[in-house]
Structures are given as C-alpha cells and as structure tokens.
Design a protein around this motif. Structure first.
Motif, PDB file in Angstrom:
ATOM      1  N   ASP A 330       0.853  -1.186   0.000  1.00  0.00           N
ATOM      2  CA  ASP A 330       0.000   0.000   0.000  1.00  0.00           C
ATOM      3  C   ASP A 330       0.887   1.234   0.000  1.00  0.00           C
ATOM      4  OD1 ASP A 330      -2.341   1.464  -0.048  1.00  0.00           O
ATOM      5  OD2 ASP A 330      -2.678   1.391   2.116  1.00  0.00           O
ATOM      6  N   ILE A 331       0.389   2.296  -0.612  1.00  0.00           N
ATOM      7  CA  ILE A 331       0.990   3.619  -0.512  1.00  0.00           C
ATOM      8  C   ILE A 331      -0.141   4.606  -0.281  1.00  0.00           C
ATOM      9  CG2 ILE A 331       2.959   3.038  -2.005  1.00  0.00           C
ATOM     10  CD1 ILE A 331       1.628   4.612  -4.266  1.00  0.00           C
ATOM     11  N   ASP A 332       0.167   5.737   0.341  1.00  0.00           N
ATOM     12  CA  ASP A 332      -0.855   6.761   0.573  1.00  0.00           C
ATOM     13  C   ASP A 332      -0.180   8.122   0.554  1.00  0.00           C
ATOM     14  OD1 ASP A 332      -3.393   7.714   0.930  1.00  0.00           O
ATOM     15  OD2 ASP A 332      -3.653   6.945   2.967  1.00  0.00           O
ATOM     16  N   LEU A 333      -0.900   9.123   0.052  1.00  0.00           N
ATOM     17  CA  LEU A 333      -0.355  10.466  -0.160  1.00  0.00           C
ATOM     18  C   LEU A 333      -1.120  11.469   0.693  1.00  0.00           C
ATOM     19  CD1 LEU A 333       1.585  12.267  -1.892  1.00  0.00           C
ATOM     20  CD2 LEU A 333      -0.272  12.423  -3.570  1.00  0.00           C
ATOM     21  N   SER A 334      -0.401  12.287   1.461  1.00  0.00           N
ATOM     22  CA  SER A 334      -1.060  13.294   2.289  1.00  0.00           C
ATOM     23  C   SER A 334      -1.779  14.314   1.410  1.00  0.00           C
ATOM     24  CB  SER A 334      -0.040  13.983   3.193  1.00  0.00           C
ATOM     25  OG  SER A 334       0.971  14.634   2.428  1.00  0.00           O
ATOM     26  N   LEU A 335      -2.797  14.964   1.975  1.00  0.00           N
ATOM     27  CA  LEU A 335      -3.645  15.856   1.180  1.00  0.00           C
ATOM     28  C   LEU A 335      -2.897  17.064   0.634  1.00  0.00           C
ATOM     29  CD1 LEU A 335      -7.147  15.969   2.936  1.00  0.00           C
ATOM     30  CD2 LEU A 335      -6.452  14.730   0.886  1.00  0.00           C
ATOM     31  N   ASP A 336      -1.794  17.451   1.274  1.00  0.00           N
ATOM     32  CA  ASP A 336      -1.012  18.570   0.748  1.00  0.00           C
ATOM     33  C   ASP A 336       0.006  18.111  -0.298  1.00  0.00           C
ATOM     34  OD1 ASP A 336       0.766  17.250   2.367  1.00  0.00           O
ATOM     35  OD2 ASP A 336       1.149  18.931   3.716  1.00  0.00           O
ATOM     36  N   ASP A 337      -0.054  16.832  -0.671  1.00  0.00           N
ATOM     37  CA  ASP A 337       0.837  16.252  -1.688  1.00  0.00           C
ATOM     38  C   ASP A 337       2.308  16.333  -1.291  1.00  0.00           C
ATOM     39  OD1 ASP A 337      -1.348  15.648  -3.360  1.00  0.00           O
ATOM     40  OD2 ASP A 337      -1.257  17.607  -4.329  1.00  0.00           O
ATOM     41  N   ARG A 338       2.570  16.407   0.002  1.00  0.00           N
ATOM     42  CA  ARG A 338       3.951  16.549   0.467  1.00  0.00           C
ATOM     43  C   ARG A 338       4.592  15.209   0.822  1.00  0.00           C
ATOM     44  NH1 ARG A 338       6.105  19.525   5.993  1.00  0.00           N
ATOM     45  NH2 ARG A 338       8.340  19.212   5.581  1.00  0.00           N
ATOM     46  N   PHE A 339       3.863  14.362   1.540  1.00  0.00           N
ATOM     47  CA  PHE A 339       4.444  13.116   2.018  1.00  0.00           C
ATOM     48  C   PHE A 339       3.740  11.903   1.419  1.00  0.00           C
ATOM     49  CE2 PHE A 339       5.610  15.808   5.809  1.00  0.00           C
ATOM     50  CZ  PHE A 339       6.985  15.769   5.586  1.00  0.00           C
ATOM     51  N   LEU A 340       4.548  10.987   0.912  1.00  0.00           N
ATOM     52  CA  LEU A 340       4.053   9.698   0.442  1.00  0.00           C
ATOM     53  C   LEU A 340       4.484   8.642   1.453  1.00  0.00           C
ATOM     54  CD1 LEU A 340       2.698   8.248  -2.090  1.00  0.00           C
ATOM     55  CD2 LEU A 340       5.049   7.622  -2.713  1.00  0.00           C
ATOM     56  N   TYR A 341       3.532   7.825   1.880  1.00  0.00           N
ATOM     57  CA  TYR A 341       3.809   6.765   2.852  1.00  0.00           C
ATOM     58  C   TYR A 341       3.751   5.412   2.143  1.00  0.00           C
ATOM     59  CZ  TYR A 341       3.299  10.479   6.215  1.00  0.00           C
ATOM     60  OH  TYR A 341       3.472  11.660   6.913  1.00  0.00           O
ATOM     61  N   VAL A 342       4.719   4.550   2.454  1.00  0.00           N
ATOM     62  CA  VAL A 342       4.885   3.288   1.747  1.00  0.00           C
ATOM     63  C   VAL A 342       4.913   2.149   2.763  1.00  0.00           C
ATOM     64  CG1 VAL A 342       6.348   1.964   0.173  1.00  0.00           C
ATOM     65  CG2 VAL A 342       6.203   4.462  -0.061  1.00  0.00           C
ATOM     66  N   ALA A 343       3.948   1.232   2.650  1.00  0.00           N
ATOM     67  CA  ALA A 343       3.866   0.080   3.546  1.00  0.00           C
ATOM     68  C   ALA A 343       4.680  -1.067   2.981  1.00  0.00           C
ATOM     69  CB  ALA A 343       2.411  -0.344   3.727  1.00  0.00           C
ATOM     70  N   CYS A 344       5.704  -1.483   3.720  1.00  0.00           N
ATOM     71  CA  CYS A 344       6.541  -2.621   3.339  1.00  0.00           C
ATOM     72  C   CYS A 344       6.133  -3.801   4.219  1.00  0.00           C
ATOM     73  CB  CYS A 344       8.019  -2.278   3.519  1.00  0.00           C
ATOM     74  SG  CYS A 344       8.550  -0.829   2.569  1.00  0.00           S
ATOM     75  N   GLY A 346       6.427  -6.946   3.967  1.00  0.00           N
ATOM     76  CA  GLY A 346       7.366  -8.048   4.160  1.00  0.00           C
ATOM     77  C   GLY A 346       8.417  -7.761   5.214  1.00  0.00           C
ATOM     78  N   THR A 347       9.021  -6.578   5.149  1.00  0.00           N
ATOM     79  CA  THR A 347      10.099  -6.238   6.081  1.00  0.00           C
ATOM     80  C   THR A 347       9.590  -5.600   7.368  1.00  0.00           C
ATOM     81  OG1 THR A 347      10.388  -4.179   4.830  1.00  0.00           O
ATOM     82  CG2 THR A 347      11.869  -6.006   4.307  1.00  0.00           C
ATOM     83  N   GLY A 348       8.305  -5.244   7.408  1.00  0.00           N
ATOM     84  CA  GLY A 348       7.746  -4.655   8.622  1.00  0.00           C
ATOM     85  C   GLY A 348       8.095  -3.193   8.795  1.00  0.00           C
ATOM     86  N   GLU A 349       8.190  -2.464   7.687  1.00  0.00           N
ATOM     87  CA  GLU A 349       8.586  -1.054   7.741  1.00  0.00           C
ATOM     88  C   GLU A 349       7.522  -0.177   7.101  1.00  0.00           C
ATOM     89  OE1 GLU A 349      12.471   1.743   6.614  1.00  0.00           O
ATOM     90  OE2 GLU A 349      12.075  -0.082   5.462  1.00  0.00           O
ATOM     91  N   LEU A 350       7.254   0.964   7.719  1.00  0.00           N
ATOM     92  CA  LEU A 350       6.468   2.029   7.103  1.00  0.00           C
ATOM     93  C   LEU A 350       7.411   3.180   6.808  1.00  0.00           C
ATOM     94  CD1 LEU A 350       3.863   3.484   6.241  1.00  0.00           C
ATOM     95  CD2 LEU A 350       3.592   4.211   8.628  1.00  0.00           C
ATOM     96  N   ARG A 351       7.526   3.525   5.535  1.00  0.00           N
ATOM     97  CA  ARG A 351       8.445   4.583   5.111  1.00  0.00           C
ATOM     98  C   ARG A 351       7.689   5.860   4.762  1.00  0.00           C
ATOM     99  NH1 ARG A 351      13.662   3.136   1.696  1.00  0.00           N
ATOM    100  NH2 ARG A 351      14.577   1.546   3.056  1.00  0.00           N
ATOM    101  N   GLN A 352       8.324   6.978   5.048  1.00  0.00           N
ATOM    102  CA  GLN A 352       7.811   8.292   4.662  1.00  0.00           C
ATOM    103  C   GLN A 352       8.776   8.922   3.659  1.00  0.00           C
ATOM    104  OE1 GLN A 352       8.635  11.783   7.101  1.00  0.00           O
ATOM    105  NE2 GLN A 352       6.433  12.133   7.309  1.00  0.00           N
ATOM    106  N   TYR A 353       8.229   9.429   2.555  1.00  0.00           N
ATOM    107  CA  TYR A 353       9.016  10.131   1.546  1.00  0.00           C
ATOM    108  C   TYR A 353       8.472  11.546   1.374  1.00  0.00           C
ATOM    109  CZ  TYR A 353      11.122   5.708   0.019  1.00  0.00           C
ATOM    110  OH  TYR A 353      11.810   4.526  -0.040  1.00  0.00           O
TER     111      TYR A 353
END
Length: 470
Positions: A330-344, A346-353
């Motif tokens: 899964d990925i999700d984008l904040s309403l201000d289009d600033r941060f993209l969140y990426v659900a990993c 398999g590895t158990g990580e939530l990343r913020q870009y």
C-alpha cells in the motif's frame, strides 16, 4: 436509498484539499475485519479515534455480516467531495453509506452509518448473481465516489474462476444503489485490473493491474511470479468518454502494479504507483507518472531493497533467497501532496518520503513493526503480527493509521505463524519524520484479520477534489 432532501451540500464535502485539511479531525474509524480461516462471517469494526474520549483507541462496536466467505477488502463512501464537481448531479447527497464489497463472494453490502455512526447497519445487499448479470464482472475490489455515482473496480470477469473475460469498472447509483453497468466503452489492451483513480478537471483516469483470480485467490503462485504473469502495466483513460487512450508497460520483471495515488491538487498532472516486487532482485519500487506533451509517462523514482535474513526465519517460498522482499502492498499520499507513505509488509517497515519534487522522492522517516524475519515488537513492547499493510492518513496529515493483514491466503503463506488483526497509529512531525504511538494499539482478536480503514468525514485514499487550493 438516500432521501437526498438536503438544501445544502454535506459539510464533509470539501471543495479543495486545503479546506479538507482544515476541517474537524476524525473521531471515528471503520475497519474491515476478515475471517482468517473462512469459518465465520467478516465484520466491520467501529473504533474510537477521539483523544478526549475515555474509550480512545478501543472498539466501540462491531457489525457482523450475515454470510461466510466475503473477504472484505477496499471499501469506500458512496458520496464524497467529488459531489461538488460542476458536472455532478448529486451535490446534495450525503456521506452516509459505506459501500463494502467482498472480493471472494462478489457480494456488496451497503452500510448505513446514520443516525448513529457508532452503530452502522446493513441497508442493502447486492448479491453476486446481480453483479455478474448486469456487468459481466466478479470480485469487486476498490470503491471510489465520483461526481455521477460510485465507481467500483473488479478483479475478475466471467466464469467460475473469473478469468474468461476482462475485469473492469462498473457504476453504482449513489442514491438508489442500483447497478448501472460496465463503465468502459473501449478498454483497449486492458484485461487485468486492480486500483484506479482520476484527475476529474483534467478528465482522465488511471488504472493498474494485479492479476486474474487464479493468481491471487489461493496465494501467490511462485511460477507465475517468476515468469512475469502478474500485472505490470498502467492504463490511462478518457474519463468522460470512458475510453482507453494509452498503456505503459513497466516491464514484466515489475510484478503487481498495485496502488495508484494521484496528486490531490487538481492543477497537478502527476501521481504515484507502488510496485510490489521486481522478480529479478526482490526489490520494491515507487513510480511517478505524469502527463507531458499530450502523452503520459512513468519513471521509477524510488527503490526499496530486500533485507538479508536467516532462511530458518523465512516461509518456504523465501528460503531459497535468504532475504525478505519489502512487499510494497500500500501507498498513501497526504492531502497537501507533500508526504508519500509506503507500507513494506514483508520487512515490517512504514516509510515516509517527501515528494515535494515528485520526480525525486526523499526518504525522510521510518517506523518498524512486525516483519517476516524482523518480528519487531510494537512501540508498546507488545508483539506486532504481520507488517504495516493498509494505510490511512488523517486529513490534517498529522496521524497515520495502519493495519496488518493483506489477504487471508497470503497472510498464511508469508506469515504462517498467524496474523491476528491489529491497528496502530503514528504521529507525523511537522518537519518530516514519524513515530509510533506506544499507547495506541487495537487488537481485534485471534479470529479476524484487519484490513481497510475508513475515517469519519473522509480520508486521503479516496477523496477527490475539483477546485484548486488557495
């Protein structure tokens, strides 16, 4: 179904993304719970998200469905901010009903959240025979509220296995909840389906591919994965004309092109795609797509590598590799289009870009919970099963909620020790970065997996806007 007697739009319909961010914060969430072994009905949990409440972070209620074998997945509101578009004929509909499909049963539930949003009730059930008869589709999956009705994507076509004809999109009337029929007039080379979304003022839709039902219903098929049989294309459509206009092949090594997240600001002509796995090296990837010169383009803009692991800690499928793929589910984008969140998952990580520059995402934060080999406890010290899976961002961008179950047969395949349903929350720092809340952890019990989260008043993964922010 809806009386539609309002003389003004629903106050939870927001003209622009910025106004949605300024609206009242969510106090209730709805969570899809699926029977892990298909022996009992699925359910919809109502959870308390009000930090001033004595029951904050607990389950307030649970609506148990009447049938066994639905497998709830990606559901959504019957009406939302898209109703404010100038082309809408439903400006006075309500954000009242949740449209909840079962991807195994092909059954659709219409759930009424009023008069008391804490005690939702079933208002209507659309049986699979009606869906198949009126659309030729099966396995309904993703729900988006559009200006003229509810759009629902499907993962299957005709036949018992759902692979005898293309999967696609159909339209549901947002007031009567009658099925109108197939959305596509000309589907081009599109056959498999998964996610879809759009830019309504610019009049195009984007869709992605997972695979036909035989490739996912009983778990991942390793031979199909390694031979490139899963979806690896993006499709672009004339939204109003309902016609396929372009496809982009990402390459058969990029298996399972899943979640699509266009920029929320309607003046922006770009978006993001999460690709689960590269079958040549096990990495996951984020792609940016954009329109330029009348054509759509796509480029891989972020890579997440696999992590080495002791084969003894891995399920049979991964033992030969001695590594865990991130499995971007899964990925999700904040309403201000600033941060993209990426659900990993398999590895158990939530990343913020930080994706302020959509062509150069910057990795700005990370939290870990679970993981196939890492098995990282929650910040509270309690075990976290599975990994970060379905994401939902609060409208103000300050909180991230995530659950841990992907799909019953995939849960068993990748996490054979079990994935009882859980939901946790992260706080987002203003300058970037995120941290798990050690006090917020909801356990849904050993019988259920936890999947999609929907928020009172709308959320980031379904809301569409037709007016620019000021």
């Amino acid at each position: 179904m809806s009386t539609a007697l309002h003389m003004r739009p629903d106050p939870t319909f927001y003209p622009s993304a910025r106004l949605a961010m300024e609206a009242k914060a969510e106090t209730i969430g709805y969570v899809a719970l699926l029977s892990k072994d298909n022996t009992k009905p699925d359910a919809l949990a109502v959870v308390d998200l009000d930090p001033t409440s004595s029951r904050f972070g607990t389950v307030l209620n649970k609506l148990v469905l009447p049938y066994i074998g639905d497998e709830l997945h990606h559901y959504g509101w019957s009406a939302c901010s898209a109703s404010l578009c100038p082309t809408s004929g439903h400006a006075f509909s309500e954000r009242r009903y949740l449209v909840v499909p079962g991807i195994r049963s092909s059954r659709i539930y219409i759930i009424d959240t009023k008069p008391d949003p804490r005690t939702p009730k079933i208002a209507k059930i659309i049986e699979p025979e009606e869906l198949k008869r009126k659309t030729g589709y099966s396995r309904p999956h993703t729900v988006h509220c559009g200006p003229e009705g509810v759009y629902i994507s499907t993962l299957g076509g005709k036949g018992i296995a759902g692979d005898e004809s293309p999967a696609g999109v159909f339209i549901l009337d947002c007031d009567s909840f009658e099925i109108r029929g197939q959305w596509e007039i000309d589907r081009g080379d599109q056959f498999a389906h998964y996610d879809f979304w759009w830019n309504m003022p610019h009049d195009y839709m984007v869709s992605s591919e997972w695979g036909l039902p035989p490739l996912f219903e009983n778990g991942v098929v390793p031979e199909a994965l390694m031979s490139g049989k899963y979806g690896h294309k993006l499709h672009f459509w004339d939204l109003r004309g309902r016609r396929h206009i372009q496809s982009i092949d990402l390459g058969a090594n990029h298996q399972m092109a899943l979640e699509i997240r266009p920029a929320h600001e309607p003046t922006k002509d770009y978006g993001f795609l999460g690709v689960v796995i590269d079958n040549t090296n096990l990495e996951g990837s984020i792609w940016t797509w954009w329109r330029e010169g009348g054509k759509f383009h796509a480029k891989k803009t972020a890579i997440i590598p696999p992590e080495p692991a002791d084969p003894e800690l891995l399920p049979d499928m991964l033992k030969p590799f001695g590594a865990v793929p991130p499995l971007i589910t899964d990925i999700d984008l904040s309403l201000d289009d600033r941060f993209l969140y990426v659900a990993c998952w398999g590895t158990g990580e939530l990343r913020q870009y930080d994706v302020s520059d959509p062509m150069a995402p910057k990795h700005t934060g990370s939290v870990r919970a679970g993981g196939i080999a890492a098995r990282k406890p929650h910040a509270s010290g309690a075990p976290f099963h599975g990994g970060p899976q379905m994401l939902e961002i609060s409208r103000d961008g300050k909180r991230i909620y995530f659950t841990n179950s992907l799909y019953s047969t995939w849960d068993t395949q990748f996490y054979p020790s079990d994935v009882p349903g859980q939901m946790v929350m992260c706080h987002v720092d203003d300058a970037g970065g995120l941290r798990l809340d050690p006090e917020f952890r909801i356990e849904f019990g050993a019988d259920y997996g936890a999947h999609q989260v929907r928020l009172e008043g709308g959320d980031c993964s379904t809301e569409s806007f037709c007016f620019a922010s000021v």
